[in-house]
Design an enzyme around this catalytic site. Structure first.
Site, PDB file in Angstrom:
ATOM      1  N   CYS A 164       0.943  -1.361   0.026  1.00 41.01           N
ATOM      2  CA  CYS A 164       0.164  -0.025  -0.002  1.00 41.01           C
ATOM      3  C   CYS A 164       0.838   1.425  -0.023  1.00 41.01           C
ATOM      4  CB  CYS A 164      -0.942  -0.148   1.186  1.00 41.01           C
ATOM      5  SG  CYS A 164      -2.204  -1.526   1.042  1.00 41.01           S
TER       6      CYS A 164
HETATM    7  N1  LIG Z   1      -2.707  -5.803   2.162  1.00 38.74           N
HETATM    8  C1  LIG Z   1      -3.148  -4.660   2.573  1.00 38.74           C
HETATM    9  O1  LIG Z   1      -2.829  -4.424   3.855  1.00 38.74           O
HETATM   10  C2  LIG Z   1      -4.052  -3.812   1.963  1.00 38.74           C
HETATM   11  C3  LIG Z   1      -4.626  -2.816   2.721  1.00 38.74           C
HETATM   12  C4  LIG Z   1      -5.516  -1.867   2.035  1.00 38.74           C
HETATM   13  C5  LIG Z   1      -6.044  -2.076   0.775  1.00 38.74           C
HETATM   14  N2  LIG Z   1      -5.280  -3.067   0.045  1.00 38.74           N
HETATM   15  C6  LIG Z   1      -5.648  -3.147  -1.353  1.00 38.74           C
HETATM   16  O2  LIG Z   1      -6.697  -4.017  -1.722  1.00 38.74           O
HETATM   17  C7  LIG Z   1      -6.222  -4.653  -2.991  1.00 38.74           C
HETATM   18  C8  LIG Z   1      -5.822  -6.218  -2.738  1.00 38.74           C
HETATM   19  O3  LIG Z   1      -4.519  -6.356  -1.917  1.00 38.74           O
HETATM   20  P1  LIG Z   1      -4.367  -7.749  -1.167  1.00 38.74           P
HETATM   21  O4  LIG Z   1      -3.231  -7.253  -0.265  1.00 38.74           O
HETATM   22  O5  LIG Z   1      -5.291  -8.448  -0.799  1.00 38.74           O
HETATM   23  O6  LIG Z   1      -3.667  -8.496  -2.496  1.00 38.74           O
HETATM   24  P2  LIG Z   1      -3.310 -10.004  -2.536  1.00 38.74           P
HETATM   25  O7  LIG Z   1      -2.371 -10.136  -3.782  1.00 38.74           O
HETATM   26  O8  LIG Z   1      -2.845 -10.536  -1.173  1.00 38.74           O
HETATM   27  O9  LIG Z   1      -4.743 -10.746  -3.068  1.00 38.74           O
HETATM   28  C9  LIG Z   1      -5.223 -10.460  -4.130  1.00 38.74           C
HETATM   29  C10 LIG Z   1      -5.880 -11.758  -4.748  1.00 38.74           C
HETATM   30  O10 LIG Z   1      -6.534 -11.664  -6.004  1.00 38.74           O
HETATM   31  C11 LIG Z   1      -6.391 -12.661  -6.872  1.00 38.74           C
HETATM   32  N3  LIG Z   1      -6.383 -12.285  -8.182  1.00 38.74           N
HETATM   33  C12 LIG Z   1      -5.841 -11.508  -8.903  1.00 38.74           C
HETATM   34  N4  LIG Z   1      -6.429 -11.280  -9.969  1.00 38.74           N
HETATM   35  C13 LIG Z   1      -7.783 -11.976 -10.109  1.00 38.74           C
HETATM   36  C14 LIG Z   1      -8.630 -12.114 -10.997  1.00 38.74           C
HETATM   37  N5  LIG Z   1      -8.545 -11.390 -12.067  1.00 38.74           N
HETATM   38  N6  LIG Z   1      -9.706 -12.818 -10.646  1.00 38.74           N
HETATM   39  C15 LIG Z   1      -9.625 -13.672  -9.609  1.00 38.74           C
HETATM   40  N7  LIG Z   1      -8.651 -13.329  -8.481  1.00 38.74           N
HETATM   41  C16 LIG Z   1      -7.618 -12.611  -8.740  1.00 38.74           C
HETATM   42  C17 LIG Z   1      -4.988 -13.193  -6.316  1.00 38.74           C
HETATM   43  O11 LIG Z   1      -4.795 -14.749  -6.689  1.00 38.74           O
HETATM   44  C18 LIG Z   1      -4.724 -12.920  -4.927  1.00 38.74           C
HETATM   45  O12 LIG Z   1      -5.266 -14.145  -4.325  1.00 38.74           O
HETATM   46  C19 LIG Z   1      -5.051  -3.953  -3.431  1.00 38.74           C
HETATM   47  O13 LIG Z   1      -5.649  -2.763  -4.219  1.00 38.74           O
HETATM   48  C20 LIG Z   1      -4.370  -3.309  -2.451  1.00 38.74           C
HETATM   49  O14 LIG Z   1      -3.731  -2.155  -2.620  1.00 38.74           O
HETATM   50  C21 LIG Z   1      -4.336  -3.932   0.586  1.00 38.74           C
END
Ligand SMILES: NC(=O)c1ccc[n+]([C@@H]2O[C@H](COP(=O)([O-])OP(=O)(O)OC[C@H]3O[C@@H](n4cnc5c(N)ncnc54)[C@H](O)[C@@H]3O)[C@@H](O)[C@H]2O)c1
Length: 450
Positions: free
Chosen positions: A270
């Site tokens: 992030c």
């Molecule tokens: N990790 C954090 O602390 C956090 C906090 C706030 C916001 N975010 C935001 O949330 C979003 C997700 O982050 P995250 O950390 O959960 O990511 P992550 O990589 O842990 O999880 C994303 C998941 O999406 C799946 N994926 C990717 N493309 C796909 C598709 N087309 N169809 C189905 N599944 C698909 C991946 O396999 C993965 O399991 C990002 O935009 C991030 O900036 C993350």
């Protein structure tokens, strides 16, 4: 039954696309509230794990996940055709940066293409992935209206930024207020209704664009304030003042000050990334987001500063970096989590290796680490290993580390997290801390740009 009624009765079938750090806790929260939830992930291993009732996200307990799966309230699949059966879908896919620091929205586009294929009247779509202001309206709305269905009338679309803080034991999905902004007032209303079923406080804003901007303000605020204290640490280094003492004393002011602490640099999915989404969008309007650029510059220097401290510490002991055995202690981007995405530890390891150091690491949360030079396994933190190490570099202050014991067995400790607080007097020149008075001449590091 209309969507509003289905949500209120918790009879709506909910979907979450992307079952990572954000999507899995969200799915479990929805299921625990009594909804039937289907998680869709392109990674079959994640789907298998969920079906086997095993959590791969530390903040989600396998027992909680297992109960939802056993009760038939949570299922996972790679098959996107299930979208046709859902009443509401939350998109939680990654939003990385390309090498040139441009937003990579391909994951969002891929998820939206699948939704478009199965879009049906009455469905609610909510984007949760962090992105630039305008994504929901310009990209997603345009794409979904390509079906001939109209937003606000035939289907509903909103943005609701995810605020999850992995490893935070007091604030999880349920008790972290959730901001929601729809494309139309009806979209906002329905998205508020959805999240109100399983989140204590939902905060509506006037538009999806405003909601997108809220998230970017929050993360830019952190990036800028972290940069400020990282620069403060460098100033304190030069002036022989303890930055931590200064920050803690300033934090006694009951108003107008919020404490941030220096570190080896930004990490995670992030803070190092999201502000660039905003800067990128503004570039198209001939506007330069100066604070974002400056904060990134200062924060990116921190791994160099850590390495300079290593060089200074080894030099003081008459050792070159080349050939020295260096143990990176903690490689996750922050304490008590397993996430190494964008972790500054990776940069520190790369820089030390490029100087010829023999680098190993220990992290109880990260058994294996992929670096530019290959893969490494976590070295056990034994007395013998510590005694054979020339320098320990504390990069993550995991709660489980017995820091006094580690310092007592080490020849030299470079501390980038103030993990050795209170030990300086006892161990003297053995500890070199970023942002604290140097215990010997020549220990002050002035970061060169990366
Ligand atoms: N990790 C954090 O602390 C956090 C906090 C706030 C916001 N975010 C935001 O949330 C979003 C997700 O982050 P995250 O950390 O959960 O990511 P992550 O990589 O842990 O999880 C994303 C998941 O999406 C799946 N994926 C990717 N493309 C796909 C598709 N087309 N169809 C189905 N599944 C698909 C991946 O396999 C993965 O399991 C990002 O935009 C991030 O900036 C993350």
């Amino acid at each position: 039954m209309q969507l509003g009624e289905k949500l209120a009765a918790r009879k709506a079938r909910l979907g979450v696309i992307g079952l990572g750090y954000v999507g899995l806790p969200l799915s479990v929260e929805m299921a625990e509230a009594g909804f039937t939830v289907v998680g869709i992930d392109s990674d079959p291993r994640k789907v298998e794990e969920i079906r086997a009732r095993r959590s791969y996200i530390p903040d989600v307990k396998s027992e909680a996940l297992g109960e939802c799966v056993a009760a038939g309230r949570l299922d996972a699949t790679t098959d996107r055709s299930v979208l046709a059966t859902l009443d509401a879908v939350s998109i939680c896919v990654p939003t990385p940066l390309s090498k040139t620091k441009d937003p990579d929205v391909t994951y969002i586009l891929d998820a939206v293409a699948a939704i478009r294929k199965h879009l049906k009247p009455g469905q609610l779509v909510v984007l949760e992935s962090t992105t630039y202001p305008g994504t929901t309206d310009e990209l997603i709305r345009t794409e979904l209206e390509g079906t001939g269905l109209k937003v606000g009338r035939d289907f509903y679309l909103a943005f609701s930024p995810e605020r999850i803080d992995p490893g935070n034991r007091t604030h999880g999905t349920r008790n972290t207020p959730k901001v929601v902004g729809g494309i139309t007032p009806r979209c906002t209303e329905l998205a508020v209704q959805l999240y109100s079923q399983f989140i204590d406080r939902v905060v509506p804003v006037s538009s999806a664009r405003a909601a997108e901007m809220v998230k970017l303000l929050e993360n830019t605020f952190r990036s800028v304030n972290i940069a400020l204290v990282n620069e403060l640490a460098q100033m304190c280094d030069v002036l022989g003042v303890d930055a931590y003492e200064v920050i803690d004393a300033a934090a006694t002011k009951p108003f107008g000050f919020l404490a941030f602490y220096p570190g080896p640099g930004l990490g995670g999915h992030c803070i190092p990334i999201d502000p660039h989404y905003l800067a990128w969008k503004l570039k198209a309007h001939d506007f330069t987001a100066r604070f974002i650029g400056l904060a990134a510059e200062v924060n990116q220097q921190m791994p160099n500063l850590v390495v300079e401290k290593v060089v200074a510490g080894l030099n003081h002991q008459g050792r070159p970096v080349k050939g020295s055995r260096i143990l990176a202690l903690g490689v996750a981007y922050k304490k008590d989590v397993s996430d190494v995405r964008e972790s500054p530890a990776l940069t520190v390891i790369r820089l030390l290796e490029s100087k010829g150091a023999k680098v190993s690491y220990h992290d109880p949360y990260v058994p294996e680490l992929i670096t530019e030079s290959g893969s490494m396994a976590s070295t056990p933190l034994t007395e013998e290993n510590l005694r054979l190490t020339d320098c320990v570099v504390i990069l993550t202050d995991h709660s489980s580390f017995d820091v006094p014991a580690i310092v007592s067995l080490s020849r030299l400790v470079i501390d980038s997290r103030n993990a050795t607080r209170g030990l300086e007097g006892r161990f003297g020149e053995r500890i070199l801390k970023i942002g604290a008075p140097a215990p010997f001449a020549g220990a002050v590091a002035l970061a060169e740009s990366a």
